[in-house]
Design a protein around this motif. Structure first.
Motif, PDB file in Angstrom:
ATOM      1  N   ARG A 177      -9.660   2.512  15.370  1.00 49.68           N
ATOM      2  CA  ARG A 177      -9.121   3.317  14.266  1.00 49.68           C
ATOM      3  C   ARG A 177      -8.843   4.746  14.721  1.00 49.68           C
ATOM      4  NH1 ARG A 177     -13.177   1.348   9.563  1.00 49.68           N
ATOM      5  NH2 ARG A 177     -12.139  -0.612   9.090  1.00 49.68           N
ATOM      6  N   TRP A 178      -9.716   5.270  15.563  1.00 53.50           N
ATOM      7  CA  TRP A 178      -9.516   6.634  16.042  1.00 53.50           C
ATOM      8  C   TRP A 178      -8.239   6.723  16.874  1.00 53.50           C
ATOM      9  CZ3 TRP A 178     -11.051  10.915  14.187  1.00 53.50           C
ATOM     10  CH2 TRP A 178     -10.855  12.094  14.911  1.00 53.50           C
ATOM     11  N   CYS A 201     -10.049  10.188   4.999  1.00 52.06           N
ATOM     12  CA  CYS A 201     -11.444   9.891   4.638  1.00 52.06           C
ATOM     13  C   CYS A 201     -12.195   9.290   5.824  1.00 52.06           C
ATOM     14  CB  CYS A 201     -11.487   8.894   3.492  1.00 52.06           C
ATOM     15  SG  CYS A 201     -11.818   9.644   1.927  1.00 52.06           S
ATOM     16  N   ALA A 202     -11.590   8.322   6.472  1.00 48.57           N
ATOM     17  CA  ALA A 202     -12.249   7.662   7.603  1.00 48.57           C
ATOM     18  C   ALA A 202     -12.572   8.673   8.695  1.00 48.57           C
ATOM     19  CB  ALA A 202     -11.366   6.546   8.144  1.00 48.57           C
ATOM     20  N   ALA A 203     -11.644   9.565   8.976  1.00 50.47           N
ATOM     21  CA  ALA A 203     -11.864  10.562  10.029  1.00 50.47           C
ATOM     22  C   ALA A 203     -12.914  11.580   9.609  1.00 50.47           C
ATOM     23  CB  ALA A 203     -10.553  11.262  10.375  1.00 50.47           C
ATOM     24  N   SER A 204     -12.822  12.065   8.377  1.00 48.22           N
ATOM     25  CA  SER A 204     -13.737  13.119   7.942  1.00 48.22           C
ATOM     26  C   SER A 204     -15.153  12.603   7.720  1.00 48.22           C
ATOM     27  CB  SER A 204     -13.212  13.803   6.687  1.00 48.22           C
ATOM     28  OG  SER A 204     -13.213  12.905   5.597  1.00 48.22           O
ATOM     29  N   GLU A 205     -15.272  11.338   7.379  1.00 50.10           N
ATOM     30  CA  GLU A 205     -16.602  10.759   7.157  1.00 50.10           C
ATOM     31  C   GLU A 205     -17.140  10.081   8.412  1.00 50.10           C
ATOM     32  OE1 GLU A 205     -16.240   8.206   3.782  1.00 50.10           O
ATOM     33  OE2 GLU A 205     -15.508   9.824   2.497  1.00 50.10           O
ATOM     34  N   VAL A 207       0.858  -1.195   0.000  1.00 47.68           N
ATOM     35  CA  VAL A 207       0.000   0.000   0.000  1.00 47.68           C
ATOM     36  C   VAL A 207       0.890   1.239   0.000  1.00 47.68           C
ATOM     37  CG1 VAL A 207      -1.727   1.310   1.306  1.00 47.68           C
ATOM     38  CG2 VAL A 207      -1.848  -1.184   1.232  1.00 47.68           C
ATOM     39  N   PRO A 208       0.718   2.124  -0.997  1.00 48.25           N
ATOM     40  CA  PRO A 208       1.510   3.362  -1.006  1.00 48.25           C
ATOM     41  C   PRO A 208       1.134   4.265   0.174  1.00 48.25           C
ATOM     42  CG  PRO A 208       0.401   3.029  -3.118  1.00 48.25           C
ATOM     43  CD  PRO A 208      -0.137   2.004  -2.164  1.00 48.25           C
ATOM     44  N   TRP A 209       2.109   5.006   0.674  1.00 54.94           N
ATOM     45  CA  TRP A 209       1.907   5.932   1.788  1.00 54.94           C
ATOM     46  C   TRP A 209       0.759   6.891   1.490  1.00 54.94           C
ATOM     47  CZ3 TRP A 209       3.487   6.285   6.705  1.00 54.94           C
ATOM     48  CH2 TRP A 209       3.347   7.509   7.363  1.00 54.94           C
ATOM     49  N   SER A 210       0.709   7.417   0.267  1.00 60.20           N
ATOM     50  CA  SER A 210      -0.327   8.395  -0.100  1.00 60.20           C
ATOM     51  C   SER A 210      -1.728   7.786  -0.014  1.00 60.20           C
ATOM     52  CB  SER A 210      -0.063   8.951  -1.495  1.00 60.20           C
ATOM     53  OG  SER A 210      -0.036   7.901  -2.440  1.00 60.20           O
ATOM     54  N   ALA A 211      -1.872   6.518  -0.413  1.00 53.45           N
ATOM     55  CA  ALA A 211      -3.179   5.857  -0.333  1.00 53.45           C
ATOM     56  C   ALA A 211      -3.584   5.655   1.127  1.00 53.45           C
ATOM     57  CB  ALA A 211      -3.136   4.517  -1.047  1.00 53.45           C
ATOM     58  N   PHE A 212      -2.621   5.295   1.951  1.00 54.19           N
ATOM     59  CA  PHE A 212      -2.894   5.126   3.383  1.00 54.19           C
ATOM     60  C   PHE A 212      -3.341   6.448   3.997  1.00 54.19           C
ATOM     61  CE2 PHE A 212      -1.280   5.481   7.748  1.00 54.19           C
ATOM     62  CZ  PHE A 212      -2.044   4.489   8.349  1.00 54.19           C
ATOM     63  N   ALA A 213      -2.620   7.516   3.683  1.00 56.84           N
ATOM     64  CA  ALA A 213      -2.949   8.840   4.221  1.00 56.84           C
ATOM     65  C   ALA A 213      -4.359   9.258   3.793  1.00 56.84           C
ATOM     66  CB  ALA A 213      -1.921   9.868   3.773  1.00 56.84           C
ATOM     67  N   ARG A 214      -4.692   9.045   2.511  1.00 56.71           N
ATOM     68  CA  ARG A 214      -6.038   9.391   2.026  1.00 56.71           C
ATOM     69  C   ARG A 214      -7.103   8.583   2.758  1.00 56.71           C
ATOM     70  NH1 ARG A 214      -3.559   9.237  -2.951  1.00 56.71           N
ATOM     71  NH2 ARG A 214      -4.445   7.202  -3.379  1.00 56.71           N
ATOM     72  N   ALA A 215      -6.859   7.305   2.969  1.00 54.72           N
ATOM     73  CA  ALA A 215      -7.834   6.447   3.648  1.00 54.72           C
ATOM     74  C   ALA A 215      -8.051   6.907   5.087  1.00 54.72           C
ATOM     75  CB  ALA A 215      -7.364   4.994   3.621  1.00 54.72           C
TER      76      ALA A 215
END
Length: 106
Positions: A55-56, A44-48, A33-41
Motif C-alpha cells: 500500500r505504501w 487515512c491509511a498513511a496518517s494512521e 468507488v468515488p475518487w474522493s472516497a479513495f483519496a480519503r482512504a
C-alpha cells in the motif's frame, strides 16, 4: 540542481500523471468507488500508519502524480533496480559460460 528539470523530464512526468489518473479513475468507476472516497482512504491509511509495504508503494506512486521530485526519486530507484538486475543477469551468464567452458574442457 535538485529542483531543475528538463522540458523532456517535465513532459514525462505529465504523461505519467495523466496515465496514473486515468487508470485509477477507470478502475474506481468499475468498482463503484468515488475518487474522493479513495483519496480519503489513502490519506487515512498513511496518517494512521496502517499501510502495508505494498500500500505504501501504491501511495508513493499516486503521490508522484503531484510531486515532481518524488516522481524523479521513483524513477531513479527504478533505474537502479533495472541496472542491478541487468548486472545480476550478466554475471549469471558469465558464470554459466565458465561452467560450460569447464565442462567442455574436462
Amino acid at each position: 540542481g535538485h529542483g531543475e528539470y528538463t522540458l523532456e523530464q517535465l513532459h514525462v512526468h505529465t504523461r505519467y500523471a495523466d496515465l496514473v489518473e486515468s487508470l485509477l479513475r477507470a478502475h474506481l468507476d468499475r468498482v463503484g468507488v468515488p475518487w474522493s472516497a479513495f483519496a480519503r482512504a489513502m490519506i487515512c491509511a498513511a496518517s494512521e500508519e496502517r499501510c502495508s509495504q505494498v500500500r505504501w508503494r501504491v501511495l508513493e506512486r499516486i503521490s508522484a502524480v503531484e510531486d515532481l521530485p518524488g516522481f524523479a526519486h521513483l524513477m531513479q530507484q527504478r533505474r537502479r533496480q533495472l541496472e542491478s538486475r541487468q548486472r545480476s543477469t550478466h554475471g549469471a551468464r558469465q558464470d554459466a559460460g565458465a561452467v560450460v567452458a569447464q565442462v567442455g574442457g574436462a
